[in-house]
Design a protein around this motif. Structure first.
Motif, short mmCIF file in Angstrom:
data_model
loop_
_atom_site.label_atom_id
_atom_site.label_comp_id
_atom_site.label_asym_id
_atom_site.label_seq_id
_atom_site.Cartn_x
_atom_site.Cartn_y
_atom_site.Cartn_z
N ILE A 1 -3.94 9.06 4.30
CA ILE A 1 -5.06 8.30 4.91
C ILE A 1 -5.45 6.84 4.05
O ILE A 1 -5.87 5.98 4.72
N SER A 2 -5.40 7.22 2.78
CA SER A 2 -5.75 6.11 1.84
C SER A 2 -4.62 4.84 1.97
O SER A 2 -5.01 3.72 2.21
N THR A 3 -3.38 5.20 2.42
CA THR A 3 -2.23 4.17 2.48
C THR A 3 -2.47 3.66 3.92
O THR A 3 -2.58 2.36 4.01
N LEU A 4 -3.02 4.40 4.90
CA LEU A 4 -3.31 3.81 6.29
C LEU A 4 -4.29 2.85 6.27
O LEU A 4 -4.61 1.94 6.85
N ALA A 5 -5.36 3.25 5.49
CA ALA A 5 -6.60 2.47 5.36
C ALA A 5 -6.39 1.23 4.79
O ALA A 5 -6.63 0.25 4.92
N LEU A 6 -5.78 1.29 3.60
CA LEU A 6 -5.37 0.17 2.95
C LEU A 6 -4.55 -0.98 3.74
O LEU A 6 -4.54 -2.16 3.84
N ILE A 7 -3.66 -0.19 4.51
CA ILE A 7 -2.55 -1.20 5.38
C ILE A 7 -3.58 -1.80 6.41
O ILE A 7 -3.48 -3.07 6.74
N PRO B 1 0.78 -1.21 0.10
CA PRO B 1 0.01 0.11 -0.05
C PRO B 1 0.65 1.32 0.01
O PRO B 1 0.41 2.26 -0.32
N THR B 2 2.13 1.25 0.47
CA THR B 2 3.09 2.23 0.29
C THR B 2 3.13 2.95 -0.98
O THR B 2 3.61 4.05 -1.01
N LEU B 3 3.01 2.08 -1.94
CA LEU B 3 3.20 2.67 -3.32
C LEU B 3 2.17 3.83 -3.63
O LEU B 3 2.46 4.67 -4.59
N VAL B 4 1.37 4.02 -2.81
CA VAL B 4 0.43 5.19 -3.08
C VAL B 4 1.17 6.30 -2.65
O VAL B 4 0.95 7.44 -3.25
N LEU B 5 2.06 6.16 -1.44
CA LEU B 5 2.85 7.48 -1.28
C LEU B 5 3.92 7.70 -1.95
O LEU B 5 4.38 8.83 -2.39
N PHE B 6 4.38 6.72 -2.84
CA PHE B 6 5.51 6.69 -3.76
C PHE B 6 4.77 7.52 -5.06
O PHE B 6 5.44 8.57 -5.64
N ALA B 7 3.71 7.37 -5.33
CA ALA B 7 2.89 8.01 -6.48
C ALA B 7 2.79 9.48 -6.14
O ALA B 7 2.96 10.38 -6.90
N TYR B 8 2.30 9.70 -4.78
CA TYR B 8 2.07 11.10 -4.21
C TYR B 8 3.54 11.83 -4.38
O TYR B 8 3.48 13.08 -4.99
N GLY B 9 4.53 11.22 -4.08
CA GLY B 9 6.08 11.79 -4.52
C GLY B 9 6.24 12.17 -5.68
O GLY B 9 6.88 12.98 -5.92
N VAL B 10 6.03 11.33 -6.78
CA VAL B 10 6.21 11.73 -8.08
C VAL B 10 5.41 12.76 -8.72
O VAL B 10 5.82 13.71 -9.17
N ALA B 11 3.88 12.70 -8.19
CA ALA B 11 3.02 13.95 -8.33
C ALA B 11 3.60 15.10 -7.70
O ALA B 11 3.40 16.25 -8.39
N LYS B 12 4.02 15.12 -6.54
CA LYS B 12 4.47 16.46 -5.93
C LYS B 12 5.74 16.97 -6.74
O LYS B 12 5.80 18.06 -6.75
N HIS B 13 6.83 16.02 -6.81
CA HIS B 13 7.96 16.56 -7.53
C HIS B 13 7.75 17.10 -8.93
O HIS B 13 8.32 18.31 -9.32
N PHE B 14 6.78 16.61 -9.69
CA PHE B 14 6.39 17.32 -11.04
C PHE B 14 5.41 18.43 -10.91
O PHE B 14 5.01 18.84 -12.08
N ASN B 15 5.20 18.78 -9.75
CA ASN B 15 4.15 19.70 -9.44
C ASN B 15 2.88 19.63 -10.22
O ASN B 15 2.38 20.88 -10.98
N LEU B 16 2.55 18.61 -10.16
CA LEU B 16 0.89 18.35 -10.95
C LEU B 16 0.10 19.24 -10.20
O LEU B 16 0.21 19.23 -8.85
N GLN B 17 -0.85 19.95 -10.63
CA GLN B 17 -1.53 21.02 -9.94
C GLN B 17 -2.39 20.58 -8.93
O GLN B 17 -2.42 21.17 -7.67
N TRP B 18 -3.01 19.37 -8.78
CA TRP B 18 -3.82 18.85 -7.71
C TRP B 18 -2.71 18.31 -6.71
O TRP B 18 -3.35 18.42 -5.28
#
Length: 221
Positions: A108-114, A79-96
C-alpha cells in the motif's frame, strides 16, 4: 563540461550495475522483489544520460519531452524500492517481515507513493535550469519537502538497521545514511552532480545487498 562528463560516467556506472543485477534474476537466484532495483536503475540511466546531453540538445521542445520521461520514470519507479526493501527483509526472515500485515503495508505504501508522485508531477511546471554548463528542465511548483524520497529513505533505513541487527550486514544501512546526509547537507562545490554522486553510492549499497541475498541463497543450496 566536467559535469557533463560526470553525468555520463554515472550513466555508465548504472548500466554496469544493471547488467550485473539482472543476471541473478534471470537465473532465478532471487525473489521477484529484487527486480525493482534494476527497474530503478533503468530510470537513473535515462535520467543521467539526458542531463549529460542537455547542453547539446539545448532548450526547447525536444529536451522538454525527453525530460518529461525523466520525471515520470522517477515518479513510477523510485517508490518501488519499498518493495525491494521488503524482499530483502523477507529473504532474511526478519521477524516482522513474516507477518502478512507488513506485506500489505509495504504494498500500500508503494502504491500510495506512486499516486502521490503522479499528482505532484501533473501539478508542477517544467522550468529550464542552467548551472555549470548543464542545461536541464526541472519541475517547480508549490510543494513541501520531497515526501516520496524521504519516505522511501526512511523505510530503507529501517530495513537496513533491522538487517544489521540480525546479520551484521552494514552496507545497506550505511548507503542509506550517506545518501540522506549527502542530500541534506549543502556542499559548496561548483557542480550540480554532488547529489547524484551520493545517489550512486546509495544504489551501489542496494546492489551489494542484492548480491548478498544471492550468495546467501547459493550457500543454502
Amino acid at each position: 563540461m566536467i559535469d557533463t562528463i560526470l553525468y555520463l560516467l554515472f550513466s555508465i556506472c548504472y548500466l554496469t550495475l544493471l547488467i550485473l543485477s539482472i543476471k541473478p534474476i534471470k537465473k532465478r537466484y532471487v525473489s521477484i522483489y529484487m527486480v525493482f532495483l534494476p527497474l530503478v536503475m533503468v530510470g537513473l540511466i535515462y535520467d543521467n544520460t539526458i542531463i549529460s546531453m542537455g547542453s547539446f540538445i539545448g532548450e526547447g521542445n525536444v529536451l522538454l519531452l525527453l525530460s518529461m520521461f525523466r520525471f515520470w520514470f522517477h515518479a513510477l519507479f523510485t517508490p518501488t524500492l519499498v518493495l525491494f526493501a521488503y524482499g530483502v527483509a523477507k529473504h532474511f526472515n526478519l521477524q516482522w517481515a513474516n507477518k502478512l500485515i507488513f506485506k500489505i503495508i509495504f504494498l500500500i505504501s508503494t502504491l500510495a507513493l506512486i499516486s502521490y508522485e503522479i499528482i505532484e508531477t501533473i501539478n508542477k511546471n517544467p522550468e529550464i535550469l542552467r548551472e555549470y554548463g548543464i542545461v536541464r528542465y526541472t519541475l517547480v511548483g508549490a510543494s513541501g519537502p520531497p515526501l516520496m524520497v524521504i519516505t522511501v529513505a526512511f523505510i530503507l533505513l529501517i530495513v537496513g538497521v533491522s538487517l544489521y541487527r540480525k546479520t551484521r550486514w552494514t552496507i545497506m544501512m550505511i548507503g542509506v545514511v550517506l545518501m540522506i546526509v549527502g542530500s541534506a547537507i549543502p556542499i559548496n562545490l561548483p557542480s550540480t552532480a554532488i547529489t547524484n554522486f551520493f545517489e550512486l553510492i546509495f544504489i551501489c549499497s542496494l546492489f551489494l545487498t542484492q548480491r548478498y541475498v544471492t550468495f546467501s541463497i547459493r550457500d543454502k543450496e
